[in-house]
Design a protein around this motif. Structure first.
Motif, PDB file in Angstrom:
ATOM      1  N   THR A 146       0.998  -1.286   0.054  1.00 38.99           N
ATOM      2  CA  THR A 146       0.193   0.042   0.073  1.00 38.99           C
ATOM      3  C   THR A 146       0.787   1.071   0.140  1.00 38.99           C
ATOM      4  O   THR A 146       0.335   2.461  -0.144  1.00 38.99           O
ATOM      5  CB  THR A 146      -0.941   0.211   1.091  1.00 38.99           C
ATOM      6  OG1 THR A 146       0.010  -0.120   2.471  1.00 38.99           O
ATOM      7  CG2 THR A 146      -1.898  -1.236   1.429  1.00 38.99           C
ATOM      8  N   ARG A 147       2.283   1.044   0.265  1.00 40.93           N
ATOM      9  CA  ARG A 147       3.022   2.391   0.408  1.00 40.93           C
ATOM     10  C   ARG A 147       2.839   3.271  -0.780  1.00 40.93           C
ATOM     11  O   ARG A 147       2.913   4.441  -0.559  1.00 40.93           O
ATOM     12  CB  ARG A 147       4.450   2.014   0.618  1.00 40.93           C
ATOM     13  CG  ARG A 147       5.325   3.086   0.777  1.00 40.93           C
ATOM     14  CD  ARG A 147       6.925   2.650   0.876  1.00 40.93           C
ATOM     15  NE  ARG A 147       7.806   3.767   1.080  1.00 40.93           N
ATOM     16  CZ  ARG A 147       8.137   4.486  -0.203  1.00 40.93           C
ATOM     17  NH1 ARG A 147       7.875   3.939  -1.420  1.00 40.93           N
ATOM     18  NH2 ARG A 147       9.000   5.560  -0.073  1.00 40.93           N
ATOM     19  N   LEU A 151       1.461   8.732  -2.816  1.00 38.79           N
ATOM     20  CA  LEU A 151       0.758   9.443  -3.744  1.00 38.79           C
ATOM     21  C   LEU A 151      -0.282  10.422  -3.248  1.00 38.79           C
ATOM     22  O   LEU A 151      -0.247  11.627  -3.509  1.00 38.79           O
ATOM     23  CB  LEU A 151       0.012   8.436  -5.011  1.00 38.79           C
ATOM     24  CG  LEU A 151      -0.441   8.849  -6.225  1.00 38.79           C
ATOM     25  CD1 LEU A 151       0.660   9.398  -7.027  1.00 38.79           C
ATOM     26  CD2 LEU A 151      -1.239   7.807  -6.781  1.00 38.79           C
ATOM     27  N   ALA A 152      -1.099   9.898  -2.452  1.00 37.04           N
ATOM     28  CA  ALA A 152      -2.044  10.810  -1.691  1.00 37.04           C
ATOM     29  C   ALA A 152      -2.590  10.141  -0.497  1.00 37.04           C
ATOM     30  O   ALA A 152      -3.592   9.467  -0.388  1.00 37.04           O
ATOM     31  CB  ALA A 152      -3.378  10.586  -2.806  1.00 37.04           C
ATOM     32  N   ARG A 153      -1.689  10.555   0.590  1.00 36.90           N
ATOM     33  CA  ARG A 153      -1.946   9.824   1.846  1.00 36.90           C
ATOM     34  C   ARG A 153      -3.396   9.970   2.384  1.00 36.90           C
ATOM     35  O   ARG A 153      -3.694   9.284   2.899  1.00 36.90           O
ATOM     36  CB  ARG A 153      -0.958  10.491   2.863  1.00 36.90           C
ATOM     37  CG  ARG A 153      -0.767  10.003   4.111  1.00 36.90           C
ATOM     38  CD  ARG A 153       0.414  10.223   4.945  1.00 36.90           C
ATOM     39  NE  ARG A 153       1.417  10.078   4.123  1.00 36.90           N
ATOM     40  CZ  ARG A 153       2.212   8.697   4.647  1.00 36.90           C
ATOM     41  NH1 ARG A 153       1.822   8.041   5.158  1.00 36.90           N
ATOM     42  NH2 ARG A 153       3.324   8.399   3.578  1.00 36.90           N
ATOM     43  N   ASP A 154      -3.990  11.004   2.295  1.00 35.79           N
ATOM     44  CA  ASP A 154      -5.046  11.539   2.858  1.00 35.79           C
ATOM     45  C   ASP A 154      -6.339  10.855   2.026  1.00 35.79           C
ATOM     46  O   ASP A 154      -7.457  11.077   2.557  1.00 35.79           O
ATOM     47  CB  ASP A 154      -5.181  12.909   2.834  1.00 35.79           C
ATOM     48  CG  ASP A 154      -5.232  13.655   1.383  1.00 35.79           C
ATOM     49  OD1 ASP A 154      -4.563  13.001   0.531  1.00 35.79           O
ATOM     50  OD2 ASP A 154      -5.383  15.012   1.161  1.00 35.79           O
ATOM     51  N   GLN A 155      -5.872  10.346   0.887  1.00 30.05           N
ATOM     52  CA  GLN A 155      -6.945   9.656   0.196  1.00 30.05           C
ATOM     53  C   GLN A 155      -7.185   8.198   0.456  1.00 30.05           C
ATOM     54  O   GLN A 155      -7.963   7.661  -0.197  1.00 30.05           O
ATOM     55  CB  GLN A 155      -7.010   9.990  -1.308  1.00 30.05           C
ATOM     56  CG  GLN A 155      -7.312  11.450  -1.595  1.00 30.05           C
ATOM     57  CD  GLN A 155      -7.075  11.695  -3.307  1.00 30.05           C
ATOM     58  OE1 GLN A 155      -7.160  10.902  -3.922  1.00 30.05           O
ATOM     59  NE2 GLN A 155      -6.960  13.180  -3.448  1.00 30.05           N
TER      60      GLN A 155
END
Lengths: 338, 338, 338, 338
Positions: A134-135, A140-144
């Motif tokens: 999942t890293r 790419l977009a931690r908050d998504q």
């Protein structure tokens, strides 16, 4: 495995086997070793804590926490049992993470040690192919990223003969660049007894040390080297011919001692009496004295290794997916492996 | 291999091992068995002829001709040696065809027995993938095939668990339709001693019999069943754990008898003396008595089986190509395998 | 596929594509062709019956019954959808068996055509590896087989270049010896349009004919040859470069005709007008005239073929297991494939 | 390949194709581009130097040196030709190293980019499996390594979907720890024309850039990022459906212009006249307008990709072994690959 450096009397990577042997020598439970055993659904779980240096030396094992799942039925390719073992593994592994103080948000790098071209050494790379990574989504977009997922990456660093680079160096380079909080290293092991091969999973918080596992490792993966904790997950997939023989001689002692003397020839009884007087080390010495000059002390694996290794890699990958991500549940775990 | 039906005392598919054991029992050379041994370039060639029914029974082997190539160096992945073994195999095989009266024009069907999903049982299918097949060119335009080629076809009939059909039935069906003059059947075998595993090739004109090889065969491939001669080529790729132990005990006897008694503890000497008095059968009985109830009598194979099996399949395929087609020579043989 | 012998104007093995093309030429529905279309859950099912000789000739297809499942989503590796397609396939297949008069007790031989070494041609062999075979249990002890199972065997006969024997000869030999009541032959096909590749399954009661599929077949598998019915299951896994181009030109015609003329350059409109006047055959002739001398008319497959072929082989194997054995149900079907 | 970021008009990773297209637009040779062409033994070698920024922009290629080997015969599985191509590759590669100032003692890290589970993307990992690695011998006992060998290591860093880590990060970590002097990165590419697929090898001193190759790369491997030179070796293994169509339309133009007008229908001539007036970009725009909404613009590879990719990986690995180690010669090179 660097054969020359290994303690020849042992030839096992399993703490439960070291404990059995040490207790035989010691004549009873060892001080400094706590043991707790659970058994259910055909799964025997042994939790061993090696808590002082003295016990560590007597066992020939690092101080630390060891969990062993023994599941003789794993060889029967029973998919229901495999699911139960994945679930049991996940439960033990989660508790283990708690016990050694790893928190839920810890970023994990899974390292699959071993040679993908040698079936009994391919466990680590096979697990890497099947764990959920999942890293890249976090990058790419931690908050998504949906809740319930942890940041996980995975690498199979290969072996010296393919890369020319020690796996520990590959891992160190990646750790320095990607900054995980925890390493989980998967490795194929050697066992003292053939029946533990492909039926046993060991979890330990001691990292990977030179001379363990069946691959070619000259440096280890430890907290000292990497700066972060390293949990080792191992499955014995091979035995030495000499330890098979030695183990059988040991079983013969027990077997014939247990029997009434009826129906046994005088010679058999005499042999067994004599075997009884030999120490583990003396016996193994005899066996090696015979096998080594002939080049017979091969490392062997069960003929069905192709199926066994795929099944057990899948059990571990599913167990890790269940344990590391709340969003992975027994109902959906199958869709995360291949 | 149908384990339940096998003579437990034997557990080998190699005539040279049967002969060794029979001579030990018999106390010397067996009447009715002719043996001729050559050794060069690290290759030991034994030609055994079992010429009467009495010898056949004492050996537990069919009457017939057996050639064994033993090459301990085959495990070292030496490509030069592999080429020498292919050439030696080809020479022996050609002489063997002459000896048993197969002429140069005989049409050949190569049968690769075994399970391609189980590495140590995949020898036959791997050979089939690498032999030169020509029958379709003869069928299409017999008069346009270049000289120096023989009509060869090849099939890997699979195993019961995959097809639901016995391999002998598949082969019989194909024989009836395609009318070859000779069957050459390749099969993975079990050996009594671990050092012969993956280092030994046996050629015999006795066909394939139920209970030989490591696959699941209830009917055989023999002249009686198929109506044409069947030559069996086999390589031991596995051992039973019990035969490893038994073999080691045997080696221990010899080993300690040969030594001066100096430096041996009294117990060791006593054990060895006692082992000496046990027959092969009694010893194996002891071992089995210990292993079987525990489910320990696994069939094992060396850890490096993936590489070994590819190398030896290539050696046999090259040897067959050289032997069956005059147009294939040591200079061009490599371009016919994959 | 014997390219030289194929009708160049067609280059499809799918009846639905033949019908589309024939209707374009004919200017509407063809007499002698009944069609029924269902669509649900992203699965489009077309049931075509070609009922007279005239229709057969216009389509370039044998008289018979054709079922096509088109599932564009199959490329997205959605395991839920795959299960739905297996179930839909099983339902259609069971109805199809009824329709053509195959009874529940009919003994089945599943034939996996194609070359296991060529990924887009490996569909048949992969299905064979994953279907449930039971014939050996019936042979061993027919009265002890649990109810709900049918007698099924399976074979992957290989291709000429590996065996030197035509697959139809191998199958004929096995049919003669094992006496099944029905052949189900699985084969990889060529499609006219790239979007049907790996998303379409065709079932037909016409057997396998020379020049169909992507393998090398000079004889077929038909009731005439084998004496028993032969159902063909096919999935297009490849396209010719020329048919891709031709298909795109066709799509361009439709596309630009549908558009308002605004925003199109005069040249484009003119081109499309001209393309409109060319027949399918003329267009393909132009494309071939360009590609063939350059050796450009390659057969291509999507880059992700490895995953696609495994997924769709599993869908078909599961569907066959569900359809052929009452004891296999959606709840347990996963444990019968590998 | 990050499709969204790519220049849609190009869709090639080959400099020779960019040059062809740029010259068509430009109407002749481009200033700032030097070209030298050799042809022998069925191998066409083009050496392109892009020497100024203006030329770089017109080509859509980085400034640098490009060597292209085009060998249409590589698809015919001719082992003699393969050996010739390895030798030619080695010669060109050695000259290339000299030209860009890499000395004989330079330590090399070979990086095999791509996904080993996707056959047309597996080129890099396959090369890594077959190159001779020596670094571990130098590390163990530098002074005991026989002369004629250079220090070489190799890694296949995997793809984001398997590791969760960008391949450039894995490589950076390894570079920082192992300090090589040069990176050689192998990657599978996309081509504009189907006939270059699997027949062309490109060598360039420009490194790997985001959006090149068929894998998923968001960061590159360049001297700027890694601090050491990076040579890229690439082979086109795939095409877009749209570029195949576009390329065919282009060929049609040329083809029909070359022909005398006899025997061509008026419509054909008119079409071709019109195609002539469309620019490359307009044509590709038309094709995409048709294909994209239908999800038809698949990336495709020839059906025989399994064999092609193994052959060409072996050619490159042999060529690198010959070029990097003086001790490897045409006589012994075969024994260094698997």
């Amino acid at each position: 495995m660097n054969l020359d450096l290994r303690d020849y009397a042992v030839r096992t990577d399993l703490a439960v086997e070291s404990k059995e042997m040490a207790e035989t020598v010691h004549g009873g439970p060892l001080p400094g070793v706590q043991e707790q055993v659970d058994e259910h659904d055909g799964i025997k779980i042994t939790r061993l804590d090696v808590t002082d240096e003295n016990a560590s030396q007597q066992l020939g094992r690092m101080m630390g926490h060891y969990i062993t799942l023994e599941v003789p039925g794993l060889r029967s390719q029973d998919t229901d049992l495999q699911e139960k073992v994945s679930a049991a593994f996940a439960q033990e592994f989660s508790a283990f993470l708690n016990k050694i103080g790893i928190n839920n948000g810890a970023k994990v790098l899974i390292v699959g040690l071993g040679n993908w071209n040698v079936t009994p050494d391919a466990l680590g790379p096979l697990v890497v192919e099947n764990v959920l990574v999942t890293r890249h989504f976090f990058e790419l977009a931690r908050d998504q990223v949906a809740p319930g997922y942890r940041e996980v990456s995975a690498i199979a660093p290969g072996v010296l003969g393919i890369t020319g680079i020690e796996s520990s160096e590959v891992v160190q380079g990646i750790v320095e660049r990607t900054k995980p909080d925890l390493i989980i290293a998967i490795d194929a092991l050697a066992s003292r007894s053939l029946e533990r091969v492909n039926t046993t999973i060991q979890i330990a918080d001691i990292g990977i040390h030179p001379g363990s596992g069946i691959g070619n490792k000259r440096r280890g993966l430890t907290k000292e080297i990497l700066g972060i904790p390293c949990i080792a997950i191992g499955v014995p997939t091979v035995c030495y011919a000499s330890t098979i023989v030695n183990n059988v001689l040991d079983l013969m002692k027990t077997h014939f001692n247990d029997e009434s003397s009826d129906g046994q020839g005088a010679e058999t009884k005499q042999i067994m009496g004599l075997l009884h007087d030999l120490s583990e080390g003396e016996r193994l010495g005899l066996v090696k004295e015979v096998l080594e000059p002939l080049g017979h002390d091969l490392i062997v694996t069960p003929k069905e290794i192709d199926e066994f290794i795929e099944d057990i890699a899948n059990v571990i990958a599913s167990g890790l997916n269940l344990s590391l991500h709340e969003a992975v549940t027994p109902d959906n775990v199958a869709s995360y492996t291949h």
